[in-house]
Design a protein around this motif. Sequence first.
Motif, PDB file in Angstrom:
ATOM      1  N   GLN A 163      28.340  31.462  50.634  1.00 43.64           N
ATOM      2  CA  GLN A 163      27.705  30.679  49.427  1.00 43.64           C
ATOM      3  C   GLN A 163      28.493  31.283  48.360  1.00 43.64           C
ATOM      4  O   GLN A 163      28.833  30.473  47.105  1.00 43.64           O
ATOM      5  N   ARG A 167      31.087  33.089  47.942  1.00 43.84           N
ATOM      6  CA  ARG A 167      32.505  32.535  47.787  1.00 43.84           C
ATOM      7  C   ARG A 167      32.623  31.288  47.180  1.00 43.84           C
ATOM      8  O   ARG A 167      33.538  31.085  46.436  1.00 43.84           O
ATOM      9  N   ARG A 168      31.915  30.209  47.907  1.00 49.15           N
ATOM     10  CA  ARG A 168      32.126  28.768  47.461  1.00 49.15           C
ATOM     11  C   ARG A 168      32.033  28.640  46.073  1.00 49.15           C
ATOM     12  O   ARG A 168      32.557  28.004  45.228  1.00 49.15           O
ATOM     13  N   GLN A 169      30.705  29.518  45.488  1.00 48.72           N
ATOM     14  CA  GLN A 169      30.241  29.463  44.041  1.00 48.72           C
ATOM     15  C   GLN A 169      31.733  29.959  43.098  1.00 48.72           C
ATOM     16  O   GLN A 169      31.822  29.422  42.255  1.00 48.72           O
ATOM     17  N   GLN A 170      32.185  31.036  43.624  1.00 49.81           N
ATOM     18  CA  GLN A 170      33.330  31.492  42.994  1.00 49.81           C
ATOM     19  C   GLN A 170      34.629  30.627  42.805  1.00 49.81           C
ATOM     20  O   GLN A 170      35.309  30.374  41.889  1.00 49.81           O
ATOM     21  N   GLN A 171      34.561  29.933  44.006  1.00 54.66           N
ATOM     22  CA  GLN A 171      35.916  29.137  44.094  1.00 54.66           C
ATOM     23  C   GLN A 171      35.564  27.774  43.183  1.00 54.66           C
ATOM     24  O   GLN A 171      36.670  27.424  42.379  1.00 54.66           O
ATOM     25  N   GLN A 172      34.543  27.161  43.064  1.00 55.07           N
ATOM     26  CA  GLN A 172      33.993  26.479  42.229  1.00 55.07           C
ATOM     27  C   GLN A 172      34.440  26.859  40.733  1.00 55.07           C
ATOM     28  O   GLN A 172      34.857  25.835  40.024  1.00 55.07           O
ATOM     29  N   GLN A 173      34.067  27.909  40.514  1.00 54.83           N
ATOM     30  CA  GLN A 173      33.912  28.282  38.973  1.00 54.83           C
ATOM     31  C   GLN A 173      35.261  28.457  38.506  1.00 54.83           C
ATOM     32  O   GLN A 173      35.797  27.999  37.733  1.00 54.83           O
ATOM     33  N   GLN A 174      36.283  28.902  39.630  1.00 51.03           N
ATOM     34  CA  GLN A 174      37.802  28.958  39.202  1.00 51.03           C
ATOM     35  C   GLN A 174      38.479  27.536  39.322  1.00 51.03           C
ATOM     36  O   GLN A 174      39.304  27.510  38.292  1.00 51.03           O
ATOM     37  N   GLN A 175      37.909  26.590  39.760  1.00 52.45           N
ATOM     38  CA  GLN A 175      38.540  25.393  39.733  1.00 52.45           C
ATOM     39  C   GLN A 175      37.973  24.679  38.556  1.00 52.45           C
ATOM     40  O   GLN A 175      38.887  24.109  37.705  1.00 52.45           O
ATOM     41  N   GLN A 176      36.785  24.884  37.945  1.00 55.21           N
ATOM     42  CA  GLN A 176      36.395  24.328  36.726  1.00 55.21           C
ATOM     43  C   GLN A 176      37.250  24.902  35.533  1.00 55.21           C
ATOM     44  O   GLN A 176      37.444  24.328  34.458  1.00 55.21           O
ATOM     45  N   GLN A 177      37.691  26.268  35.654  1.00 51.70           N
ATOM     46  CA  GLN A 177      38.337  27.060  34.901  1.00 51.70           C
ATOM     47  C   GLN A 177      39.844  26.486  34.523  1.00 51.70           C
ATOM     48  O   GLN A 177      40.485  26.706  33.600  1.00 51.70           O
TER      49      GLN A 177
END
Length: 147
Positions: free
Chosen positions: A134, A136-146
């Motif tokens: 979970q 890791r998924r949140q970190q990936q989502q944050q990176q995509q938003q940036q």
Amino acid sequence: VAVLDRAASPARSVASSSVSSPVASVPTARARLIVRDGDIEAAAACGADGVHLPGRVWKSQSPEALRNLRSEFGWLSFAVHSTEEVRLAAAAGADMLVMGTLFPTASHLEPGYVTLGAGACSDARAALLEALHQRRRQQQQQQQQQQ
């Protein structure tokens, strides 16, 4: 170096650990952890690279306070006593977990004290993997938003 001496003063615990520990005399030994009921002052006094926090301490800290501890010490270890605490500790950013009490011990003889048993390790592992996925998924989502 790990110190668990609840009766000693922080200064005595730190001094005895740094003088008598074989780890302290090895030049290549880099990581130092102080375990003394979450005694952050003792950890800071000896230049610890990490600090172990009992449940009552880490659960009472704000996310900002835990981030500040991480920046001061580099890594954090949390005591956990249930799979729910494993999830909470992983979400709070623990680098290491110490789970107990699995089996009856002389230090936990209070009437009604229930140990977790060996099966708790499997449950904790599953909870930890779930929490890490979970995160890791949140970190990936944050990176995509940036991006």
